[in-house]
Design an enzyme around this catalytic site. Sequence first.
Site, PDB file in Angstrom:
ATOM      1  N   PRO A  45      11.841   0.340   1.554  1.00 15.53           N
ATOM      2  CA  PRO A  45      12.119  -0.863   0.772  1.00 15.53           C
ATOM      3  C   PRO A  45      10.929  -1.246  -0.109  1.00 15.53           C
ATOM      4  O   PRO A  45       9.782  -1.071   0.298  1.00 15.53           O
ATOM      5  CB  PRO A  45      12.336  -1.951   1.828  1.00 15.53           C
ATOM      6  CG  PRO A  45      12.399  -1.279   3.134  1.00 15.53           C
ATOM      7  CD  PRO A  45      11.858   0.088   3.002  1.00 15.53           C
ATOM      8  N   GLU A  99     -15.699  -9.879  17.441  1.00 12.52           N
ATOM      9  CA  GLU A  99     -15.606  -9.344  16.071  1.00 12.52           C
ATOM     10  C   GLU A  99     -16.846  -8.532  15.709  1.00 12.52           C
ATOM     11  O   GLU A  99     -16.742  -7.471  15.094  1.00 12.52           O
ATOM     12  CB  GLU A  99     -15.399 -10.474  15.057  1.00 12.52           C
ATOM     13  CG  GLU A  99     -14.076 -11.231  15.201  1.00 12.52           C
ATOM     14  CD  GLU A  99     -12.860 -10.321  15.235  1.00 12.52           C
ATOM     15  OE1 GLU A  99     -12.861  -9.275  14.562  1.00 12.52           O
ATOM     16  OE2 GLU A  99     -11.908 -10.651  15.961  1.00 12.52           O
TER      17      GLU A  99
HETATM   18  P1  ADP Z   1      13.723  -1.439  -3.737  1.00  9.91           P
HETATM   19  O1  ADP Z   1      15.015  -1.515  -4.445  1.00  9.91           O
HETATM   20  O2  ADP Z   1      13.175  -0.050  -3.636  1.00  9.91           O
HETATM   21  O3  ADP Z   1      13.702  -2.110  -2.418  1.00  9.91           O
HETATM   22  P2  ADP Z   1      12.895  -3.043  -5.933  1.00  9.91           P
HETATM   23  O4  ADP Z   1      13.219  -2.129  -7.055  1.00  9.91           O
HETATM   24  O5  ADP Z   1      13.871  -4.111  -5.676  1.00  9.91           O
HETATM   25  O6  ADP Z   1      12.635  -2.223  -4.603  1.00  9.91           O
HETATM   26  O7  ADP Z   1      11.451  -3.648  -6.186  1.00  9.91           O
HETATM   27  C1  ADP Z   1      11.193  -5.017  -6.086  1.00  9.91           C
HETATM   28  C2  ADP Z   1      10.163  -5.454  -7.102  1.00  9.91           C
HETATM   29  O8  ADP Z   1       8.905  -4.843  -6.848  1.00  9.91           O
HETATM   30  C3  ADP Z   1      10.516  -5.022  -8.500  1.00  9.91           C
HETATM   31  O9  ADP Z   1      11.303  -5.986  -9.119  1.00  9.91           O
HETATM   32  C4  ADP Z   1       9.160  -4.885  -9.174  1.00  9.91           C
HETATM   33  O10 ADP Z   1       8.695  -6.137  -9.623  1.00  9.91           O
HETATM   34  C5  ADP Z   1       8.278  -4.438  -8.048  1.00  9.91           C
HETATM   35  N1  ADP Z   1       8.139  -2.976  -8.034  1.00  9.91           N
HETATM   36  C6  ADP Z   1       8.540  -2.158  -7.047  1.00  9.91           C
HETATM   37  N2  ADP Z   1       8.253  -0.881  -7.325  1.00  9.91           N
HETATM   38  C7  ADP Z   1       7.669  -0.877  -8.530  1.00  9.91           C
HETATM   39  C8  ADP Z   1       7.147   0.153  -9.362  1.00  9.91           C
HETATM   40  N3  ADP Z   1       7.181   1.430  -8.990  1.00  9.91           N
HETATM   41  N4  ADP Z   1       6.614  -0.205 -10.552  1.00  9.91           N
HETATM   42  C9  ADP Z   1       6.571  -1.487 -10.916  1.00  9.91           C
HETATM   43  N5  ADP Z   1       7.050  -2.501 -10.176  1.00  9.91           N
HETATM   44  C10 ADP Z   1       7.591  -2.224  -8.996  1.00  9.91           C
HETATM   45 ZN    ZN Z   2     -10.180  -7.247  18.252  1.00 12.91          ZN
END
Ligand code: ADP
Ligand code: ZN
Length: 628
Positions: A215, A435
């Site tokens: 994801p 720590e």
């Molecule tokens: P997935 O569908 O793989 O779960 P999304 O395409 O919904 O992920 O990504 C969510 C957001 O994260 C996008 O709208 C964008 O803003 C950012 N994002 C994710 N991957 C990229 C990427 N490779 N380049 C630029 N932005 C990205």
């Molecule tokens: Zn610790």
Amino acid sequence: MKISWRILLLWTLPALVIGFFVWQGAFSAGVPNMSQNTASTRMSYGRFLEYLDADRITSVDLFEGGRTAIVQATDPELDNRVQRLRVDLPGNAPELISRLREENVNFDIHPPSTNGAIWGLLGNLIFPVLLIVGLFFLFRRSNNLPGGPGQAMNFGKSRARFSMEAKTGVMFDDVAGIEEAKEELQEVVTFLKKPERFTAVGARIPKGVLLVGPPGTGKTLLAKAIAGEAGVPFFSISGSEFVEMFVGVGASRVRDLFKKAKENAPCIIFIDEIDAVGRQRGAGIGGGNDEREQTLNQLLTEMDGFEGNTGIIIIAATNRPDVLDSALLRPGRFDRQVTVDSPDIKGRLEILNVHARNKKLADEISLEAIARRTPGFTGADLANLLNEAAILTARRRKEAMTMVEIDDAIDRVIAGMEGTPLVDSKSKRLIAYHEVGHALVGTLLKEHDPVQKVTLIPRGQAQGLTWFMPMEEQGLITKSQLMARITGALGGRAAEQVIFGDAEVTTGAGNDLQQVTGMARQMVTRFGMSDLGPLSLETQQGEVFLGRDWMTRSEYSEEIASRIDAQVRAIVEHCYQKACQMMRDNRAVIDRLVDLLIEKESIDGDEFRQLVAEYAEVPEKERYVPII
Ligand code: ADP
Ligand code: ZN
Ligand code: MG
């Protein structure tokens, strides 16, 4: 708007119920308004007939189409005084009327007074109507839960649940750090734009592309970019929206979706989370799910049903390709699989560049340093990180985002919200030693990642934190690096024990120990890094495959199991002894570091190393190679 409706409903429903009884009292009418007639006494129908026989009835007024009567009767026992009585009649007015005629009784039939009737009707209707309206909104609220009761209301109506964007406005330029996937999909854009180029040489245009990846890596974004580049409409639906309470609803949604898509070809159909509907059929705990199977069958049928060059390309996304039904993956369906992985350090830098475009950054900001500090971050994480930093910048009323905001945002994204600093106490001292223990081991071991900072400011669950700077993009990790990590993770507990003694060790090390055990166990069972030899005894843990086989197979005998345990213990014990020895050998500098930490709350890596170097030899760690 939606929320205010809910609140309104919450209050109106009880109010309606109470209101109902009040209204019922006032209007259940339709019955003659008795106060006008002063006939508060009732008489039974039998008594009425007796009176009628005895000629004691002088007049009858019929109400409610003959269901109620107000009668005037004379009472001989009371000097023939006239009484007004109310009688409930069993209906059958015509008979009664002829009877009254025979007896020569003065009678009158009162049509229901319109005013009263309307109010009566309203009074009787208002509650059911309001109740239905209330229920309607309640159902609407739960509508977005798949299979929720809302669906029961629209059963058979198959409301379109997909969304269509005529122009996504996303271009390949907006997607960064996943170059291989982009290249593969570049071709799909050409399929959509110039299909003749392929059909001319007899090539069949693929119908489906499956995007596989964790994801937040940009699968949805990539699909939108394809539509954007090709300038075609983008239909999207999530797999979970096909799965409904009623058999057949999902299938009819699939039909609707493809029908709409055909009307708008060329276009892209995007099915998110296809594993929700496309799981291996007839598998899983609790047997198959008829509805899901029907939906999947419909999907397969639709995919076969259109020719390759109608200009519809179906893109599906999943992070569980292993559970998909094999029928989905055969040629002619989702025959192309494109992997969209978490970006490496170079990819992260490119993604940061994309998302930094519309932000105001101070000159001092090094996106490369951010990329370095964020191993394992996906595109979505990075976008979120920059946004958090921008919010912090605005909150601090700065002109442009500086490294301070970025650092705070990273800490926040990784470890959670910052808490209030601890007050000086014995437990604060103990946490400081814990720590410093981690940080000291990390500094003294050559193979350990260098310390970035040590802090006593609580964050999320942690009361104190030691941050390490990943040395390089860690594709391969050596055994000595793993041992160093285990020793470092045990450094906290080692410090507690050496300085405060056996009885004073705390629960604060619980998380450390869990990680330590996990790492040591993997060394033995997965990476062949113990005396058991190069054996793989376990596959990656933590995944429950409900789609296919869900039985866990143990791949080794009882005897091996106990030998694994012994090896794990040996590794941990060895590292723990080493950490404890380091604490004893460096007691002087530890005490100084703890005092400094309690005074300043945070020590950054360079300062920490300098202080340690006054007492012990700090090994030179590998320096970064610049990315570009
Ligand atoms: P997935 O569908 O793989 O779960 P999304 O395409 O919904 O992920 O990504 C969510 C957001 O994260 C996008 O709208 C964008 O803003 C950012 N994002 C994710 N991957 C990229 C990427 N490779 N380049 C630029 N932005 C990205
Ligand atoms: Zn610790
Ligand atoms: Mg997505």
